[in-house]
Design an enzyme around this catalytic site. Structure first.
Site, PDB file in Angstrom:
ATOM      1  N   SER A  89      39.131  33.621   9.251  1.00 44.74           N
ATOM      2  CA  SER A  89      39.514  33.443  10.638  1.00 44.74           C
ATOM      3  C   SER A  89      39.044  34.705  11.346  1.00 44.74           C
ATOM      4  O   SER A  89      37.898  35.153  11.125  1.00 44.74           O
ATOM      5  CB  SER A  89      41.027  33.239  10.757  1.00 44.74           C
ATOM      6  N   TYR A 145      36.247  30.236  20.793  1.00 45.67           N
ATOM      7  CA  TYR A 145      36.209  30.858  19.466  1.00 45.67           C
ATOM      8  C   TYR A 145      37.635  31.001  18.939  1.00 45.67           C
ATOM      9  O   TYR A 145      37.918  30.675  17.777  1.00 45.67           O
ATOM     10  CB  TYR A 145      35.509  32.213  19.567  1.00 45.67           C
ATOM     11  N   LYS A 170      39.395  29.502  15.550  1.00 48.33           N
ATOM     12  CA  LYS A 170      39.968  30.371  14.518  1.00 48.33           C
ATOM     13  C   LYS A 170      41.487  30.174  14.381  1.00 48.33           C
ATOM     14  O   LYS A 170      42.038  30.328  13.295  1.00 48.33           O
ATOM     15  CB  LYS A 170      39.613  31.839  14.797  1.00 48.33           C
TER      16      LYS A 170
HETATM   17  N1  LIG Z   1      31.830  40.528  11.826  1.00 53.09           N
HETATM   18  C1  LIG Z   1      32.966  40.495  12.501  1.00 53.09           C
HETATM   19  O1  LIG Z   1      33.285  41.423  13.233  1.00 53.09           O
HETATM   20  C2  LIG Z   1      33.906  39.336  12.357  1.00 53.09           C
HETATM   21  C3  LIG Z   1      35.181  39.489  12.904  1.00 53.09           C
HETATM   22  C4  LIG Z   1      36.087  38.453  12.781  1.00 53.09           C
HETATM   23  C5  LIG Z   1      35.735  37.302  12.107  1.00 53.09           C
HETATM   24  N2  LIG Z   1      34.478  37.168  11.596  1.00 53.09           N
HETATM   25  C6  LIG Z   1      34.179  35.917  10.914  1.00 53.09           C
HETATM   26  O2  LIG Z   1      33.613  36.213   9.660  1.00 53.09           O
HETATM   27  C7  LIG Z   1      32.698  35.195   9.286  1.00 53.09           C
HETATM   28  C8  LIG Z   1      31.383  35.817   8.915  1.00 53.09           C
HETATM   29  O3  LIG Z   1      30.821  36.416  10.082  1.00 53.09           O
HETATM   30  P1  LIG Z   1      29.728  37.567   9.956  1.00 53.09           P
HETATM   31  O4  LIG Z   1      30.311  38.789  10.530  1.00 53.09           O
HETATM   32  O5  LIG Z   1      29.172  37.605   8.601  1.00 53.09           O
HETATM   33  O6  LIG Z   1      28.654  37.022  10.984  1.00 53.09           O
HETATM   34  P2  LIG Z   1      27.057  36.934  10.875  1.00 53.09           P
HETATM   35  O7  LIG Z   1      26.499  38.198  10.358  1.00 53.09           O
HETATM   36  O8  LIG Z   1      26.661  36.450  12.218  1.00 53.09           O
HETATM   37  O9  LIG Z   1      26.831  35.798   9.784  1.00 53.09           O
HETATM   38  C9  LIG Z   1      27.238  34.500  10.050  1.00 53.09           C
HETATM   39  C10 LIG Z   1      26.984  33.686   8.830  1.00 53.09           C
HETATM   40  O10 LIG Z   1      27.434  32.333   9.060  1.00 53.09           O
HETATM   41  C11 LIG Z   1      26.382  31.464   8.701  1.00 53.09           C
HETATM   42  N3  LIG Z   1      26.414  30.195   9.409  1.00 53.09           N
HETATM   43  C12 LIG Z   1      26.509  29.964  10.733  1.00 53.09           C
HETATM   44  N4  LIG Z   1      26.463  28.653  10.963  1.00 53.09           N
HETATM   45  C13 LIG Z   1      26.363  28.036   9.759  1.00 53.09           C
HETATM   46  C14 LIG Z   1      26.253  26.698   9.326  1.00 53.09           C
HETATM   47  N5  LIG Z   1      26.240  25.671  10.196  1.00 53.09           N
HETATM   48  N6  LIG Z   1      26.171  26.436   7.996  1.00 53.09           N
HETATM   49  C15 LIG Z   1      26.161  27.445   7.110  1.00 53.09           C
HETATM   50  N7  LIG Z   1      26.202  28.739   7.453  1.00 53.09           N
HETATM   51  C16 LIG Z   1      26.313  29.022   8.766  1.00 53.09           C
HETATM   52  C17 LIG Z   1      25.107  32.245   9.015  1.00 53.09           C
HETATM   53  O11 LIG Z   1      24.027  31.656   8.348  1.00 53.09           O
HETATM   54  P3  LIG Z   1      22.493  31.805   8.909  1.00 53.09           P
HETATM   55  O12 LIG Z   1      21.985  33.096   8.344  1.00 53.09           O
HETATM   56  O13 LIG Z   1      21.826  30.593   8.377  1.00 53.09           O
HETATM   57  O14 LIG Z   1      22.580  31.819  10.420  1.00 53.09           O
HETATM   58  C18 LIG Z   1      25.507  33.613   8.488  1.00 53.09           C
HETATM   59  O15 LIG Z   1      25.375  33.657   7.092  1.00 53.09           O
HETATM   60  C19 LIG Z   1      32.624  34.231  10.464  1.00 53.09           C
HETATM   61  O16 LIG Z   1      33.452  33.127  10.204  1.00 53.09           O
HETATM   62  C20 LIG Z   1      33.166  35.040  11.624  1.00 53.09           C
HETATM   63  O17 LIG Z   1      33.756  34.213  12.592  1.00 53.09           O
HETATM   64  C21 LIG Z   1      33.558  38.160  11.707  1.00 53.09           C
END
Ligand SMILES: NC(=O)c1ccc[n+]([C@@H]2O[C@H](COP(=O)([O-])OP(=O)(O)OC[C@H]3O[C@@H](n4cnc5c(N)ncnc54)[C@H](OP(=O)(O)O)[C@@H]3O)[C@@H](O)[C@H]2O)c1
Length: 288
Positions: free
Chosen positions: A140, A154, A158
């Protein structure tokens, strides 16, 4: 499962937090199913790690496709015989005022963050139930704890992940499966990048200022976020060893502060209005 070698199934494993978890699990000697829309990229980035030849399986998975989820789950079970830990990391942020986003933007946000996470969970759960054992980490966000201007969609997705995870945790705990909803603060990934974050493009003057402020804030923070993905990955590895993991896990000290502030504000609001709340069921008939 304490201390033993596990089979991890990670979505969004091509980059970001999913990649960090897949990498850390492989380095720790676990078996890893790196599920990604571009499995070749995940494989290439992980293949040189020690043990990858035996322990890594890269599978194609667009989480919006239930058939991808089913095939990837089957491939995992055929190769490794079980899945011990499912990490639902795939996701993105649909940002901007509610009215600046078209219905299709809302649909896509839920298709990925909510229904996609459910497709994968549905594909993996039967094998966990059969073994009366398993761990699920659902990503989340602090946006799943509190809503902010420009973040309503968003946050909605979440909060849905949080509600789903809480209910599911209670459903499957008697079956030996633990569900933890992970609420990260700001972590250094591509998350704030144009490659991930999407803004609604319906221009409405009333929201121009808040939209510009969000875009400016993200541009400033992008790739400078305080949270370290590798440390978060290590934290999940540690949580997977816990005999009784939490249902909610705030990841990062910023997340802890935000959750604490939310709980306090919610408590104050509850207290301030409880005379009317109770009046709603007639407990304090004089209050209205
Ligand atoms: N980083 C933060 O600060 C943060 C904070 C709170 C929550 N989150 C949550 O943590 C999770 C990971 O985020 P992140 O920080 O790693 O972001 P990120 O670097 O933007 O990576 C997003 C990942 O999700 C994948 N994705 C998006 N749409 C998809 C789909 N339809 N099918 C399969 N894969 C898909 C992307 O794959 P592609 O490479 O193919 O695009 C990528 O691997 C998310 O759920 C995000 O909401 C992140």
């Amino acid at each position: 499962m304490t201390g033993s070698e596990r089979v991890w199934f990670v979505t969004g494993a091509g980059r970001g937090l999913g990649f960090a978890v897949a990498r850390a699990a492989l380095i720790a000697g676990h078996k890893v199913v790196a599920a990604a829309r571009r499995p070749e990229a995940a494989e290439e980035a992980l293949a040189d790690l020690p043990g990858a030849a035996e322990n890594l399986l890269a599978e194609r998975l667009d989480v919006t496709r239930p058939e991808d989820a089913r095939l990837a789950a089957n491939a995992a079970l055929n190769r490794f015989g079980r899945v011990d830990v499912l990490v639902n990391a795939a996701g993105y942020g649909q940002i901007g005022a509610f009215e600046a986003n078209a219905p299709e933007d809302v649909q896509r946000q839920f298709d990925v963050n909510v229904f996609g996470l459910m497709h994968v969970t549905r594909a993996i759960l039967p094998a966990m139930r059969a073994r009366r054992s398993g761990r699920i980490f659902n990503f989340s966000s602090i946006a799943g704890v509190r809503g902010r201007p420009g973040g309503s969609l968003y946050a909605a997705s979440k909060f849905a992940v949080g509600g789903f995870s809480e209910g599911l945790a209670a459903e499957v705990k008697p079956l030996g499966i633990f569900v933890t909803v992970v609420e990260p603060g700001y972590f250094r990934t591509d998350f704030l990048d144009e490659s991930s974050m999407r803004f609604g493009d319906i221009a409405i003057d009333d929201y121009a200022e808040v939209t510009a402020a969000i875009k400016g804030g993200y541009a400033q923070r992008n790739h400078k976020q305080p949270g370290d993905p590798e440390r978060l990955a290590q934290t999940l590895l540690a949580l997977a060893d816990e005999p009784a993991p939490p249902v909610h896990f705030a990841a990062g000290s910023d997340a802890v502060e935000i959750v604490a502030a939310k709980l306090a504000a919610w408590g104050r609001e509850l207290e301030a209005w409880k005379h009317l709340s109770a009046a709603a069921d007639g407990s304090f008939p004089d209050a209205v």
